[in-house]
Design a protein around this motif. Structure first.
Motif, PDB file in Angstrom:
ATOM      1  N   THR A  51       0.817  -1.205   0.000  1.00  0.00           N
ATOM      2  CA  THR A  51       0.000   0.000   0.000  1.00  0.00           C
ATOM      3  C   THR A  51       0.854   1.260   0.000  1.00  0.00           C
ATOM      4  OG1 THR A  51      -0.181  -0.030   2.407  1.00  0.00           O
ATOM      5  CG2 THR A  51      -1.950  -1.095   1.164  1.00  0.00           C
ATOM      6  N   VAL A  52       2.156   1.119  -0.026  1.00  0.00           N
ATOM      7  CA  VAL A  52       3.040   2.283  -0.025  1.00  0.00           C
ATOM      8  C   VAL A  52       2.819   3.129  -1.272  1.00  0.00           C
ATOM      9  CG1 VAL A  52       5.450   3.016  -0.083  1.00  0.00           C
ATOM     10  CG2 VAL A  52       4.768   1.118   1.369  1.00  0.00           C
ATOM     11  N   LEU A  53       2.615   2.491  -2.413  1.00  0.00           N
ATOM     12  CA  LEU A  53       2.464   3.216  -3.668  1.00  0.00           C
ATOM     13  C   LEU A  53       1.025   3.620  -3.969  1.00  0.00           C
ATOM     14  CD1 LEU A  53       4.880   1.089  -5.875  1.00  0.00           C
ATOM     15  CD2 LEU A  53       5.347   3.253  -4.724  1.00  0.00           C
ATOM     16  N   MET A  54       0.096   3.249  -3.102  1.00  0.00           N
ATOM     17  CA  MET A  54      -1.305   3.593  -3.331  1.00  0.00           C
ATOM     18  C   MET A  54      -1.576   5.038  -2.956  1.00  0.00           C
ATOM     19  SD  MET A  54      -3.678   0.521  -2.044  1.00  0.00           S
ATOM     20  CE  MET A  54      -3.573  -1.097  -2.664  1.00  0.00           C
ATOM     21  N   THR A  55      -2.351   5.686  -3.804  1.00  0.00           N
ATOM     22  CA  THR A  55      -2.778   7.051  -3.485  1.00  0.00           C
ATOM     23  C   THR A  55      -3.914   6.991  -2.473  1.00  0.00           C
ATOM     24  OG1 THR A  55      -4.412   7.092  -5.258  1.00  0.00           O
ATOM     25  CG2 THR A  55      -2.169   7.838  -5.814  1.00  0.00           C
ATOM     26  N   ASP A  56      -4.179   8.109  -1.835  1.00  0.00           N
ATOM     27  CA  ASP A  56      -5.264   8.160  -0.861  1.00  0.00           C
ATOM     28  C   ASP A  56      -6.611   7.875  -1.512  1.00  0.00           C
ATOM     29  OD1 ASP A  56      -3.556   8.731   1.241  1.00  0.00           O
ATOM     30  OD2 ASP A  56      -3.721  10.910   0.955  1.00  0.00           O
ATOM     31  N   GLU A  57      -6.777   8.317  -2.760  1.00  0.00           N
ATOM     32  CA  GLU A  57      -8.026   8.065  -3.477  1.00  0.00           C
ATOM     33  C   GLU A  57      -8.238   6.567  -3.713  1.00  0.00           C
ATOM     34  OE1 GLU A  57      -5.670  10.269  -4.848  1.00  0.00           O
ATOM     35  OE2 GLU A  57      -6.617  12.041  -3.978  1.00  0.00           O
ATOM     36  N   LEU A  58      -7.151   5.872  -4.082  1.00  0.00           N
ATOM     37  CA  LEU A  58      -7.251   4.438  -4.322  1.00  0.00           C
ATOM     38  C   LEU A  58      -7.548   3.695  -3.027  1.00  0.00           C
ATOM     39  CD1 LEU A  58      -7.075   2.130  -6.326  1.00  0.00           C
ATOM     40  CD2 LEU A  58      -4.617   2.075  -5.971  1.00  0.00           C
ATOM     41  N   LYS A  59      -6.877   4.090  -1.950  1.00  0.00           N
ATOM     42  CA  LYS A  59      -7.140   3.463  -0.654  1.00  0.00           C
ATOM     43  C   LYS A  59      -8.585   3.676  -0.221  1.00  0.00           C
ATOM     44  CE  LYS A  59      -2.492   3.698   1.239  1.00  0.00           C
ATOM     45  NZ  LYS A  59      -1.616   4.293   2.261  1.00  0.00           N
ATOM     46  N   ALA A  60      -9.121   4.855  -0.481  1.00  0.00           N
ATOM     47  CA  ALA A  60     -10.500   5.152  -0.094  1.00  0.00           C
ATOM     48  C   ALA A  60     -11.497   4.328  -0.907  1.00  0.00           C
ATOM     49  CB  ALA A  60     -10.787   6.642  -0.267  1.00  0.00           C
ATOM     50  N   ALA A  61     -11.123   3.953  -2.115  1.00  0.00           N
ATOM     51  CA  ALA A  61     -12.026   3.194  -2.980  1.00  0.00           C
ATOM     52  C   ALA A  61     -12.066   1.709  -2.618  1.00  0.00           C
ATOM     53  CB  ALA A  61     -11.618   3.361  -4.440  1.00  0.00           C
ATOM     54  N   LEU A  62     -11.044   1.220  -1.923  1.00  0.00           N
ATOM     55  CA  LEU A  62     -10.989  -0.194  -1.572  1.00  0.00           C
ATOM     56  C   LEU A  62     -11.722  -0.459  -0.260  1.00  0.00           C
ATOM     57  CD1 LEU A  62      -7.254  -1.092  -2.311  1.00  0.00           C
ATOM     58  CD2 LEU A  62      -9.251  -1.740  -3.635  1.00  0.00           C
ATOM     59  N   PRO A  63     -12.348  -1.626  -0.161  1.00  0.00           N
ATOM     60  CA  PRO A  63     -12.952  -2.007   1.115  1.00  0.00           C
ATOM     61  C   PRO A  63     -11.878  -2.214   2.188  1.00  0.00           C
ATOM     62  CG  PRO A  63     -13.775  -3.383  -0.672  1.00  0.00           C
ATOM     63  CD  PRO A  63     -12.643  -2.567  -1.217  1.00  0.00           C
ATOM     64  N   THR A  64     -12.247  -2.025   3.421  1.00  0.00           N
ATOM     65  CA  THR A  64     -11.318  -2.150   4.542  1.00  0.00           C
ATOM     66  C   THR A  64     -10.669  -3.530   4.585  1.00  0.00           C
ATOM     67  OG1 THR A  64     -12.723  -0.636   5.792  1.00  0.00           O
ATOM     68  CG2 THR A  64     -11.101  -1.879   7.038  1.00  0.00           C
ATOM     69  N   GLU A  65     -11.444  -4.573   4.285  1.00  0.00           N
ATOM     70  CA  GLU A  65     -10.911  -5.936   4.322  1.00  0.00           C
ATOM     71  C   GLU A  65      -9.770  -6.127   3.321  1.00  0.00           C
ATOM     72  OE1 GLU A  65     -14.281  -5.457   3.567  1.00  0.00           O
ATOM     73  OE2 GLU A  65     -14.975  -5.620   5.640  1.00  0.00           O
ATOM     74  N   GLN A  66      -9.894  -5.516   2.135  1.00  0.00           N
ATOM     75  CA  GLN A  66      -8.835  -5.639   1.127  1.00  0.00           C
ATOM     76  C   GLN A  66      -7.575  -4.907   1.570  1.00  0.00           C
ATOM     77  OE1 GLN A  66     -10.162  -4.608  -2.818  1.00  0.00           O
ATOM     78  NE2 GLN A  66     -11.770  -6.161  -2.810  1.00  0.00           N
ATOM     79  N   ILE A  67      -7.723  -3.740   2.150  1.00  0.00           N
ATOM     80  CA  ILE A  67      -6.553  -2.994   2.636  1.00  0.00           C
ATOM     81  C   ILE A  67      -5.866  -3.766   3.757  1.00  0.00           C
ATOM     82  CG2 ILE A  67      -5.811  -0.879   3.797  1.00  0.00           C
ATOM     83  CD1 ILE A  67      -7.958   0.588   2.189  1.00  0.00           C
ATOM     84  N   GLU A  68      -6.641  -4.365   4.667  1.00  0.00           N
ATOM     85  CA  GLU A  68      -6.063  -5.160   5.748  1.00  0.00           C
ATOM     86  C   GLU A  68      -5.321  -6.379   5.207  1.00  0.00           C
ATOM     87  OE1 GLU A  68      -9.306  -6.092   8.347  1.00  0.00           O
ATOM     88  OE2 GLU A  68      -9.465  -4.034   9.092  1.00  0.00           O
ATOM     89  N   LEU A  69      -5.891  -7.027   4.198  1.00  0.00           N
ATOM     90  CA  LEU A  69      -5.237  -8.187   3.590  1.00  0.00           C
ATOM     91  C   LEU A  69      -3.921  -7.785   2.930  1.00  0.00           C
ATOM     92  CD1 LEU A  69      -5.474 -11.228   2.936  1.00  0.00           C
ATOM     93  CD2 LEU A  69      -6.607 -10.566   0.818  1.00  0.00           C
ATOM     94  N   ILE A  70      -3.933  -6.690   2.211  1.00  0.00           N
ATOM     95  CA  ILE A  70      -2.715  -6.195   1.548  1.00  0.00           C
ATOM     96  C   ILE A  70      -1.659  -5.836   2.590  1.00  0.00           C
ATOM     97  CG2 ILE A  70      -1.764  -4.304   0.166  1.00  0.00           C
ATOM     98  CD1 ILE A  70      -4.508  -4.303  -1.330  1.00  0.00           C
ATOM     99  N   ASN A  71      -2.068  -5.153   3.640  1.00  0.00           N
ATOM    100  CA  ASN A  71      -1.124  -4.748   4.687  1.00  0.00           C
ATOM    101  C   ASN A  71      -0.559  -5.931   5.464  1.00  0.00           C
ATOM    102  OD1 ASN A  71      -1.284  -2.013   4.108  1.00  0.00           O
ATOM    103  ND2 ASN A  71      -2.941  -1.649   5.558  1.00  0.00           N
ATOM    104  N   SER A  72      -1.316  -7.027   5.563  1.00  0.00           N
ATOM    105  CA  SER A  72      -0.856  -8.181   6.341  1.00  0.00           C
ATOM    106  C   SER A  72       0.001  -9.145   5.516  1.00  0.00           C
ATOM    107  CB  SER A  72      -2.056  -8.926   6.929  1.00  0.00           C
ATOM    108  OG  SER A  72      -2.817  -9.528   5.904  1.00  0.00           O
ATOM    109  N   SER A  73       0.155  -8.892   4.228  1.00  0.00           N
ATOM    110  CA  SER A  73       0.971  -9.772   3.384  1.00  0.00           C
ATOM    111  C   SER A  73       2.432  -9.695   3.798  1.00  0.00           C
ATOM    112  CB  SER A  73       0.847  -9.372   1.916  1.00  0.00           C
ATOM    113  OG  SER A  73      -0.459  -9.561   1.459  1.00  0.00           O
ATOM    114  N   PRO A  74       3.107 -10.849   3.870  1.00  0.00           N
ATOM    115  CA  PRO A  74       4.533 -10.833   4.223  1.00  0.00           C
ATOM    116  C   PRO A  74       5.366 -10.207   3.111  1.00  0.00           C
ATOM    117  CG  PRO A  74       3.832 -13.053   3.666  1.00  0.00           C
ATOM    118  CD  PRO A  74       2.603 -12.203   3.662  1.00  0.00           C
TER     119      PRO A  74
END
Length: 113
Positions: free
Chosen positions: A1-24
C-alpha cells in the motif's frame, strides 16, 4: 500500500486494505521475481533463446507459490470474491503453464538456440 494514493485506498474495502497490509514482504519479492522473469522470458522467446525455458519455469514457480499462499494461508478468496479470488489466479496459472511448455517444446524442436 506504499504506492497507493489516498483516493485508491478510499475506494478499496477495509478488508482488502487489511489483507494487503498483512501480506509478508517475501510475497512481494516472489511477485517481483515472477513478473520480471516472465517479461524477460517473453523477450528471450522473441529473440529465440533457450534461456526462455528457464525463465518461464522460474516465473511459473513464482506464480504457483504466490497463488497457493493466497489460497491456503489467507482469506483472499473471501475478501476478493470468487472471480478475483479463484478465477483470475487460475487463468494466470494456466497461461504460465502454457508458456513454459510452449517454450520447452520450441527448444526441443530446435526453434530456440
Amino acid at each position: 500500500t506504499v504506492l497507493m494514493t489516498d483516493e485508491l485506498k478510499a475506494a478499496l474495502p477495509t478488508e482488502q486494505i487489511e489483507l494487503i497490509n498483512s501480506s509478508p514482504s517475501w510475497l512481494n519479492i516472489v511477485f517481483a521475481i515472477g513478473v520480471f522473469s516472465g517479461v524477460l522470458a517473453c523477450l528471450m522467446l522473441l529473440m529465440r533463446r533457450k534461456l526462455a525455458v528457464l525463465l518461464f519455469g522460474i516465473s511459473l514457480l513464482m506464480v504457483l507459490t504466490q497463488n497457493i499462499y493466497g489460497w491456503l494461508a489467507t482469506n483472499a478468496a473471501e475478501v476478493y470474491g470468487s472471480v478475483q479470488g479463484y478465477i483470475m489466479p487460475l487463468i494466470v496459472i494456466i497461461i504460465s503453464i502454457f508458456l513454459y511448455f510452449y517454450s520447452k517444446g520450441a527448444a526441443q524442436k530446435g526453434w530456440l538456440r
